[in-house]
Design a protein around this motif. Structure first.
Motif, PDB file in Angstrom:
ATOM      1  N   PRO A 358       0.820  -1.223   0.000  1.00  0.00           N
ATOM      2  CA  PRO A 358       0.000   0.000   0.000  1.00  0.00           C
ATOM      3  C   PRO A 358       0.847   1.263   0.000  1.00  0.00           C
ATOM      4  N   PRO A 359       0.358   2.336  -0.625  1.00  0.00           N
ATOM      5  CA  PRO A 359       1.060   3.625  -0.551  1.00  0.00           C
ATOM      6  C   PRO A 359       0.954   4.204   0.853  1.00  0.00           C
ATOM      7  N   LEU A 360       1.847   5.099   1.180  1.00  0.00           N
ATOM      8  CA  LEU A 360       1.874   5.660   2.532  1.00  0.00           C
ATOM      9  C   LEU A 360       0.620   6.465   2.836  1.00  0.00           C
ATOM     10  N   ARG A 361       0.017   7.094   1.823  1.00  0.00           N
ATOM     11  CA  ARG A 361      -1.179   7.903   2.091  1.00  0.00           C
ATOM     12  C   ARG A 361      -2.361   7.038   2.547  1.00  0.00           C
ATOM     13  N   ALA A 362      -2.318   5.719   2.285  1.00  0.00           N
ATOM     14  CA  ALA A 362      -3.362   4.810   2.755  1.00  0.00           C
ATOM     15  C   ALA A 362      -3.042   4.244   4.130  1.00  0.00           C
TER      16      ALA A 362
END
Length: 520
Positions: A358-362
């Motif tokens: 997952p990307p960090l913003r998630a």
């Protein structure tokens, strides 16, 4: 800087003495106590290692060592045969990791005594220190029989000049690989958010199998860490883990890197070279940026994966392989297949299982955990001088979309170690982070102000607690509605983990009402 001595016991074991162990001369106190007799050998802590058969004899040595240091520990290493290289390596590798946590290198200078223990144990100390797995200085105590009286120095530091020893120089690639592995193992898949828990569960499932894995994710999310976790939890965990970036080589060079070459295969090929497939035999090969492969290399890779064999560039002999391949990319391979840019048969050969990092913003709930993890790295680099981050700065970090993901966050934290002295505040953050924090968002200050106005009924001013509670309830309810009652997806959207969302639903009376309404 505190000083630590790490040594095997020289007190022997119960039962008959091993064949390699000669009788100690009369009056010889042994290398450990002889080292501690030296005026310069003053230690704040001593760790003495022994095997189960040597525990009882070693206690007397530990008691005498306590006269020289305020803290002395006896650690029993679970190895029955101290001449077994493989068992010793596994035991000492785990012990080195524990010692780095108990005695951080930033605060402790470690000395390793080579003169005690079996020859196999002494050899492994050299390997661990030279590979960087154990940051330490190596010492040798000259045997009493060889020390003339008076002797200027009975203790000497052991240094190995890799360039000066052909046998050691031949192991250069292995030493480099071990150093890289040591650095990576210190950085694990950090995070307690729901997406990270889901990722770890997926990794545990695919690690138990031997199927190829395609790891997807944006740049900087930690795809190689995921690959390493799969390897270390798999039956191949004791074998080599080799990582190769397919995007940094030209086509001709990449073929040689992957499959090796024979002497004279091309200009500059002075000798035979093993490719990364051969180096990974019995273990795992991680191919990063797999979407960058040229059509010719794709065809060669497909043949290797199908047949389990390869031929070096310029060679005729067929070499059998036993390698598990993990591939990663930030590209949309399925779309590349549709456009004819990536071979369909290779695509399906690589995607035995698919894992998305997952990307960090998630992972909003993980940012603070990651910041403190990277601050530990800063503290080590600054020799124990740590940094504190204000709550306002943390809020700004949580508002940033992090297009560079975890790699960008780590770079930001390491930058603080250069430009900040004690405290990190909003003004110390990169301009793009503070700009993102200044932009209004639906769940930001504007949303809370609207909630406060609603809570006040347009006439009276509600308390701050009531306004925040109203805003939180509205945000949770909206997330549940948008994601049709799916708690996991709603939690990811809110940047919190699943259990936190369930507690907030119970607090606001939304457990049944909003989830059921979202599903209708």
């Amino acid at each position: 800087m505190n000083r630590l001595l790490l040594t095997w016991s020289d007190a022997g074991t119960l039962g008959p003495a091993p064949a390699h162990q000669g009788r100690r001369p009369e009056g010889d106190r042994g290398p450990v106590l002889r080292l501690l007799d030296q005026e310069e050998s003053r230690y704040d802590a001593i760790v003495v290692l022994t095997i189960p058969a040597g525990e009882a004899p070693s206690r007397a040595l530990v008691e005498r060592a306590r006269e020289r240091a305020p803290r002395v520990e006896l650690r029993v290493v679970d190895v029955d045969d101290p001449s077994d290289h493989a068992k010793l390596f596994r035991a000492l590798g785990k012990l080195s990791a524990k010692l780095k946590r108990a005695f951080p290198p930033a605060a402790w200078a470690t000395d390793v005594l080579l003169s005690a223990g079996t020859p196999q144990a002494q050899t492994l100390w050299v390997i661990l220190v030279q590979a960087g797995l154990l940051p330490a200085r190596m010492l040798q105590v000259i045997p009493a029989a060889f020390v003339p009286r008076p002797h200027p120095r009975a203790v000497r530091e052991v240094r190995l000049d890799i360039e000066g020893f052909p046998e050691i120089r031949a192991l250069r690639e292995e030493v480099v690989r071990l150093r890289a592995e040591a650095r990576t193992r210190d950085t694990v898949l950090v995070g307690e958010s729901e997406p990270m828990r889901f990722l770890r569960a997926r990794i545990a499932r695919v690690a138990a199998t031997d199927v190829p894995v395609l790891i997807l994710g944006e740049t900087g999310t930690g795809k190689e860490l995921a690959a390493r976790a799969i390897h270390e939890h798999s039956p191949r965990g004791r074998g080599p883990f080799i990582a190769e970036n397919c995007g940094v080589f030209a086509e001709g060079v990449l073929a040689s890197e992957l499959f090796g070459h024979e002497a004279g295969a091309f200009t500059g090929a002075a000798g035979r070279r093993r490719g990364v497939f051969e180096q990974a035999h019995g273990g795992t090969l991680f191919l990063d940026e797999i979407g960058e492969l040229s059509p010719r290399v794709q065809a060669s890779l497909l043949r290797v994966l199908q047949d389990g064999t390869l031929r070096r560039v310029g060679g005729e002999a067929t070499i059998e392989l036993d390698v598990r391949v993990l591939a990663a990319t930030h590209r949309d391979l399925a779309a590349m297949v549709e456009r004819g840019e990536f071979r369909e048969d290779l695509y399906y050969r690589l995607r035995g299982a698919v894992i998305e990092v997952p990307p960090l913003r998630a992972r909003g709930g993980d940012i603070e955990i990651l910041v403190h993890t990277f601050l530990d790295e800063v503290r080590a680099r600054r020799k124990g001088r740590g940094l504190k981050v204000t709550r306002e700065a943390l809020r700004s970090l949580c508002s940033h979309p992090w297009p560079g993901n975890v790699r960008e966050l780590r770079a930001e934290v390491l930058r603080w170690g250069v430009f900040c002295d004690q405290t990190v505040d909003v003004g110390d953050l990169a301009p793009e982070i503070t700009a993102a924090a200044a932009r209004p968002a639906g769940g930001g200050a504007g949303g809370i102000a609207q909630a406060a106005e609603a809570a006040a009924g347009g006439e009276e001013v509600a308390t701050l607690a009531a306004a925040v509670e109203s805003a939180e309830r509205a945000a949770v309810a909206r997330a549940l509605n948008v994601h049709e009652g799916n708690i996991s997806r709603a939690a990811r959207a809110l940047g919190i983990d699943r259990n936190t969302l369930k507690r907030k639903m119970a607090t606001h009376g939304l457990r049944e009402a909003e989830a059921a309404r979202g599903r209708r």
